[in-house]
Design an enzyme around this catalytic site. Structure first.
Site, mmCIF file in Angstrom:
data_model
loop_
_atom_site.group_PDB
_atom_site.id
_atom_site.type_symbol
_atom_site.label_atom_id
_atom_site.label_comp_id
_atom_site.label_asym_id
_atom_site.label_seq_id
_atom_site.Cartn_x
_atom_site.Cartn_y
_atom_site.Cartn_z
ATOM 1 N N LEU A 60 0.922 -1.076 -0.036
ATOM 2 C CA LEU A 60 0.053 0.075 0.024
ATOM 3 C C LEU A 60 0.857 1.392 -0.026
ATOM 4 C CD1 LEU A 60 -2.569 -1.086 2.623
ATOM 5 C CD2 LEU A 60 -2.639 -1.351 -0.010
ATOM 6 N N HIS A 61 0.350 2.100 -0.706
ATOM 7 C CA HIS A 61 0.926 3.604 -0.705
ATOM 8 C C HIS A 61 -0.072 4.560 -0.559
ATOM 9 C CE1 HIS A 61 -0.627 3.830 -4.680
ATOM 10 N NE2 HIS A 61 -0.006 2.632 -5.205
ATOM 11 N N GLY A 66 -1.762 6.539 -2.347
ATOM 12 C CA GLY A 66 -2.851 6.323 -3.531
ATOM 13 C C GLY A 66 -3.928 5.273 -2.670
ATOM 14 N N HIS A 67 -3.533 4.257 -2.357
ATOM 15 C CA HIS A 67 -4.383 3.263 -1.537
ATOM 16 C C HIS A 67 -5.181 4.155 -0.314
ATOM 17 C CE1 HIS A 67 -1.670 0.197 -3.409
ATOM 18 N NE2 HIS A 67 -2.821 -0.263 -3.866
ATOM 19 N N GLY A 94 -8.857 2.851 -7.940
ATOM 20 C CA GLY A 94 -8.316 4.053 -8.377
ATOM 21 C C GLY A 94 -8.335 4.207 -9.663
ATOM 22 N N SER A 131 2.309 3.922 -7.719
ATOM 23 C CA SER A 131 2.077 2.652 -7.964
ATOM 24 C C SER A 131 2.928 1.578 -7.133
ATOM 25 C CB SER A 131 2.452 2.467 -9.486
ATOM 26 O OG SER A 131 2.535 1.005 -9.813
ATOM 27 N N ARG A 160 4.388 -0.861 -8.283
ATOM 28 C CA ARG A 160 5.493 -1.240 -9.042
ATOM 29 C C ARG A 160 6.662 -0.069 -9.264
ATOM 30 N NH1 ARG A 160 1.050 -4.181 -11.944
ATOM 31 N NH2 ARG A 160 1.665 -6.185 -11.749
#
Ligand code: PAF
Length: 284
Positions: free
Chosen positions: A36-37, A39-40, A151, A189, A191
Site C-alpha cells: 500500500l501507498h 494512493g491506496h 483508483g 504505484s 510497481r
C-alpha cells in the site's frame, strides 16, 4: 486509531459484514493487492466519507497475471500495510490465501466485452481483465459492500468493473478515486519500487507528456498527431511505449471527429527498463 480486524476467510468476512448490517452500518470495500501507498490510503479515506466502516482486501490475485508477469515478485508488505491502514482508520482487512479464493475445482471466469476490448491494456495483457473481473466479482459478492472504490490510475480497469457491476446487477455503487502523484508528477504505484534510481528520475516525463498532450487536445489540435508526437517524446526519453491513446472517457472508444475535449481521456502504458508503468489524464 485502532488496528483493523484481520479476516482470513470468506466465512469470517461474511460474519463481520452481517454484524455491520445488524448494527446499521454502511460498508465500503477497497480492493487492493497490498504494497500500500498513499494512493491506496486516499481510497480508504475517500470511501470513509461515504460509509461508516471500511474493509480493505489485500490479495495478490494470481489470475490477473500472465505467466510472464511479476506475480511471484510482486511486493508483499503485509505488516506495514496493516500499520498504514490503522493510521487511516480502516476497520477490517480481508486477507485470504489463494486456496480460499480459488479452491480445488474452481472453474468460472467472468467473460468481458465493451471497455475490456478496446485495444488498450487488453491488447498487451489479453488475460488480465478476466482475472480482475472474476476476483472483483467474488470480492463484491463476498463482502456485499454498499460502496466499492477503485483508483482512476487503472482507468480501463475502473471502466471494466463499472460495466461488470452494472451488467451483473451487483448492488453496489462503484466509485473512482483520483490518482495520487509524487511531487514530481509520477503516479503512485506499487510497481514504482522496481525502478532503478535512473529510471525513477526519468519516470515523471510520463505525466509531463500527458499534461502537454491534454493542453494540445484542449486547443483542438488533431488527436492522431498529438498521440504520435507524445509517444515520440516518450520514446526519445528511452521509454518503450505500448500505447498512448486519446479516447472517449466513458466508453474508451476512439473519439468521433470534433469530439468535445472535455469528454476525452489520454491513456498511456510504457516500459521503463523492465518496469511497465501506466497513467492517464482527463483532457478537460
Ligand atoms: O487494482 C488492483 O490492485 C487489482 O487489480 C484489484 C482491483 C485489487 C483486483 O485484484
Amino acid at each position: 486509531m485502532g488496528k483493523p480486524i484481520i479476516l482470513d476467510s470468506v466465512a469470517a468476512l461474511r460474519a463481520w459484514r452481517e454484524a455491520m448490517r445488524k448494527a446499521g452500518h454502511r460498508v465500503g470495500l477497497v480492493p487492493t493487492m497490498g504494497a500500500l501507498h498513499a494512493g491506496h490510503l486516499s481510497l480508504v479515506t475517500g470511501v470513509k466519507t461515504r460509509v461508516d466502516k471500511a474493509v480493505v482486501s489485500i490479495f495478490v490475485n494470481p489470475t490477473q497475471f500472465a505467466p510472464t508477469e511479476d506475480f511471484s515478485k510482486y511486493p508483499r508488505t503485509f505488516e506495514s500495510d496493516i500499520k498504514l491502514l490503522s493510521e487511516v482508520g480502516a476497520e477490517a482487512v480481508f486477507a485470504p490465501q489463494v486456496a480460499e479464493m480459488y479452491p480445488d475445482g474452481f472453474a468460472t471466469t467472468v467473460s468481458l466485452e465493451g471497455p475490456a476490448k478496446v485495444g488498450l491494456e487488453d491488447a498487451f495483457r489479453p488475460t488480465h481483465f478476466a482475472g480482475v473481473a472474476t476476483v472483483v466479482a467474488k470480492l463484491l459478492l463476498q463482502a456485499l459492500p454498499d460502496v466499492a472504490i477503485f483508483g482512476e490510475k487503472d482507468f480501463q480497469q475502473l471502466a471494466v468493473i463499472r460495466r461488470m457491476a452494472l451488467d451483473l446487477d451487483i448492488p453496489v455503487a462503484i466509485l473512482g478515486g483520483a490518482t495520487v502523484r509524487e511531487a514530481d508528477g509520477l503516479a503512485m504505484s506499487s510497481r514504482n519500487v522496481y525502478l532503478t534510481p535512473e529510471e525513477r528520475a526519468a519516470a515523471p516525463i510520463i505525466h509531463r507528456t500527458l499534461l502537454e498532450a491534454a493542453a494540445l487536445a484542449r486547443k483542438r489540435q488533431p488527436l492522431d498527431r498529438i498521440e504520435i508526437e507524445a509517444a515520440n517524446a516518450l520514446s526519445a526519453a528511452g521509454l518503450a511505449v505500448d500505447y498512448l491513446a486519446i479516447r472517449d472517457a466513458a466508453s474508451l472508444a476512439i473519439p468521433v471527429v470534433g469530439a468535445d475535449p472535455r469528454t476525452l481521456r489520454i491513456l498511456v502504458a510504457a516500459k521503463l527498463g523492465k518496469t511497465r508503468l501506466i497513467d492517464n489524464i482527463a483532457v478537460g
